[in-house]
Design an enzyme around this catalytic site. Structure first.
Site, PDB file in Angstrom:
ATOM      1  N   GLU A  34       0.886  -1.153   0.000  1.00  0.00           N
ATOM      2  CA  GLU A  34       0.000   0.000   0.000  1.00  0.00           C
ATOM      3  C   GLU A  34       0.930   1.211   0.000  1.00  0.00           C
ATOM      4  OE1 GLU A  34      -3.875  -0.661   2.428  1.00  0.00           O
ATOM      5  OE2 GLU A  34      -2.656   0.823   3.465  1.00  0.00           O
ATOM      6  N   HIS A  82       2.521   1.429  14.714  1.00  0.00           N
ATOM      7  CA  HIS A  82       1.245   1.222  14.019  1.00  0.00           C
ATOM      8  C   HIS A  82       0.126   0.783  14.955  1.00  0.00           C
ATOM      9  CE1 HIS A  82       3.400   1.753  10.295  1.00  0.00           C
ATOM     10  NE2 HIS A  82       4.204   0.773  10.599  1.00  0.00           N
ATOM     11  N   ARG A  89     -15.756  -6.016  14.159  1.00  0.00           N
ATOM     12  CA  ARG A  89     -15.853  -6.273  15.599  1.00  0.00           C
ATOM     13  C   ARG A  89     -15.978  -4.950  16.335  1.00  0.00           C
ATOM     14  NH1 ARG A  89     -10.877  -4.057  16.620  1.00  0.00           N
ATOM     15  NH2 ARG A  89      -9.247  -4.633  15.168  1.00  0.00           N
TER      16      ARG A  89
END
Lengths: 454, 75
Positions: free
Chosen positions: A200, A235, A292
């Protein structure tokens, strides 16, 4: 509504779900590993079952052990919390096959969004904006290089089976590519049992903004605004807030409406979060969808007065959004959450040990979510989250000040904590002004080192 | 074998062993990777040397301050 629900998790989220079940007059059933025996939240459950030794794969990830408790307790649903089995479609199907309800979206959604490149393709087909990215990487170096060139540098190597920021490695240029790919493959293998990875484009100084979604089993999907989770380390999110500061409200709400309508068309049927990156130029691109409850759900709860865990459980029990959510969801004030972790504030290395002192700040306007108490031991088996500190105030400025004070009043001895780091971030001019971005956490470190050295 | 102790800075379990007896290592080279609290923690060589002994196995639990390997000083 369910009669009895098995909470297949530990720590702060187990405590949170048990509380939500209590408020719904549903009997909570807890499970624990040997390392968590005697944890404070277990006392809040009606029944507790040991499911194995400390290592997660022998307890909280041990599907047979959890399903055995489901059967012997007679629970009619399972709440997976977040992490562990929460996004595992095989587990969700096994719960359903045992005649119980999995409290989360249906397993096809766990599958569709769990494979990150397939999720990107699905969302792109439905008109969602995308940052440049690749499909699953080839195995030969030359093909990988051309995939990387097509995406453009700097690049982020991500696990296809991933989530939670685990196993992401950046490469600034072609020279760094080979090592990054190799490292990412090895991490992916260990964390997600597949070496599949993808690229990405790394958007520098971008912001992480995510949208809270709730769907029911009758075709209803709505959004509950956004959260900014830009302050991270490795991250992993550290500070989250709602609403996102310094964004155009109309654009943001317009995007949230669009996301909800895409998911409605696709038939999304429980709680979820769409994570987006907002580039410096203000454009949004899709990152991934988490199927979730999120760790940072509390900031959304604070500004909307909606109990998201209760809402999730009611939707899983078959209630309609119309009866779960108010007709118009109002936003009120500003909320910020900080994750207090047992780790060195500057190296971020974990710091396990015994909590000789553990006194979270006591104030009526400070919400604490934790699975620990004084005298308990932070083991090396699980993540380092000690507690979440959540503040709700009329303005962002007041929320920051209160959070800073609350963190200053948080007494922990026996392990190192990141409190000093969190307060350093809160004190930066960039954070104060709302000009947050995903590299803000790492900019605090060099200035700190300079201070120490000179 | 070896006079230089390589110690673990924290507790965790041994995930990967990257050095074997006889290897030449430089200061700060990663010799062993621990897994702790869902993180990888590298254990590095405290100085240049030859690996004289590796005292742990993959999967083994180690505590803070445990000696996990020994180095022989470069002659």
């Amino acid at each position: 509504m369910f009669r009895k629900v098995l909470v297949a998790n530990r720590g702060a989220v187990a405590s949170r779900v048990i509380r939500a079940l209590r408020s719904l007059h549903v009997q909570p059933v807890a499970v624990y590993s040997d390392a968590d025996a005697g944890a404070p939240y277990l006392a809040e459950a009606d029944e507790c079952f040991a499911i194995g030794p400390g290592p997660a794969r022998e307890s909280y990830l041990n599907q047979d052990a959890v399903l055995h408790v489901l059967k012997s307790s007679g629970a009619d649903a399972v709440h997976p919390g977040y992490g562990f089995l929460a996004e595992n479609p095989f587990f969700a199907r096994r719960v359903q096959a045992a005649g119980a309800q999995f409290i989360g979206p249906s397993s096809k959604w766990l599958e569709a969004m769990g494979q990150k490149t397939a999720a990107r393709e699905l969302m792109a087909r439905h008109g969602m904006p995308m940052a440049p990215g690749s499909s699953v990487l080839a195995s030969d170096d030359e093909a990988i290089l051309s995939q990387a060139r097509a995406v453009g540098f700097p690049i982020l190597v991500k696990p296809v089976g991933g989530g939670g920021g685990i196993g992401m490695i950046s490469a600034a240029d072609e020279r760094a590519l080979e090592a990054a790919v190799e490292k990412a493959r090895s991490l992916a293998q260990r964390a997600f049992a597949t070496t599949d990875i993808y690229f990405e484009r790394l958007l520098e100084e971008s912001r992480h903004i995510e949208f809270q979604i709730l769907g029911d089993q009758h075709g209803g999907v709505r959004h509950i605004f956004e959260r900014d989770c830009s302050v991270q380390r490795r991250h992993q999110k550290l500070i989250e807030e709602a609403p996102a500061p310094l964004v155009d409200r109309a654009t943001t709400v317009g995007l949230a409406d669009r996301l909800a309508s895409i998911l409605q068309k696709l038939g999304y049927d429980n709680i979820g979060t769409i994570e987006m990156l907002r580039d410096k130029d203000g454009s949004f691109s899709f990152l991934e969808m988490n199927t979730r409850l999120q760790v940072e759900h509390a900031v959304t709860e604070a500004i909307t007065s909606i109990d998201l865990v209760v809402a999730q459980i009611r939707a899983a029990a078959g209630e309609r959004l119309g009866s779960i959510l108010p007709a118009v969801i109002e936003r009120c004030g500003h909320a910020i959450e900080a994750r207090v972790c047992a780790e060195d504030p500057w190296t971020h290395y974990p710091s396990p040990g015994m909590l000789q002192t553990f006194r979270p700040p006591l104030a009526p306007d400070v919400r604490i979510e934790s699975g620990y108490a004084e005298g308990r031991t932070i083991t090396t088996y699980y993540d380092s989250l000690l507690a979440k500190v959540i503040i709700h105030a009329p303005t962002r400025e007041q929320a920051i000040d209160k959070l800073d004070r609350a963190l200053g009043d948080f007494a922990v001895e026996g392990v190192k904590t990141n409190i000093e780091f969190l307060r350093a971030v809160l004190g930066t001019a960039a954070f104060r002004s709302g000009a947050v971005h995903t590299s803000l956490g790492s900019t605090v470190l060099p200035s700190r080192r300079k201070m120490e050295n000179g | 074998m070896g006079d230089i102790e390589v110690k673990s800075q924290m507790s965790g379990s041994v995930w990967k062993i990257l050095s074997k007896v006889g290897d030449r290592v430089n200061e700060d080279d990663v010799m062993i990777i621990l897994e702790s609290m869902k993180m990888e923690i590298p254990i590095t060589a405290p100085e240049d040397g030859i690996v004289g002994a590796v005292l742990v196995k993959e999967g083994q639990a180690v505590g803070e301050g445990d000696v996990v390997a020994r180095l022989v000083e470069l002659g």
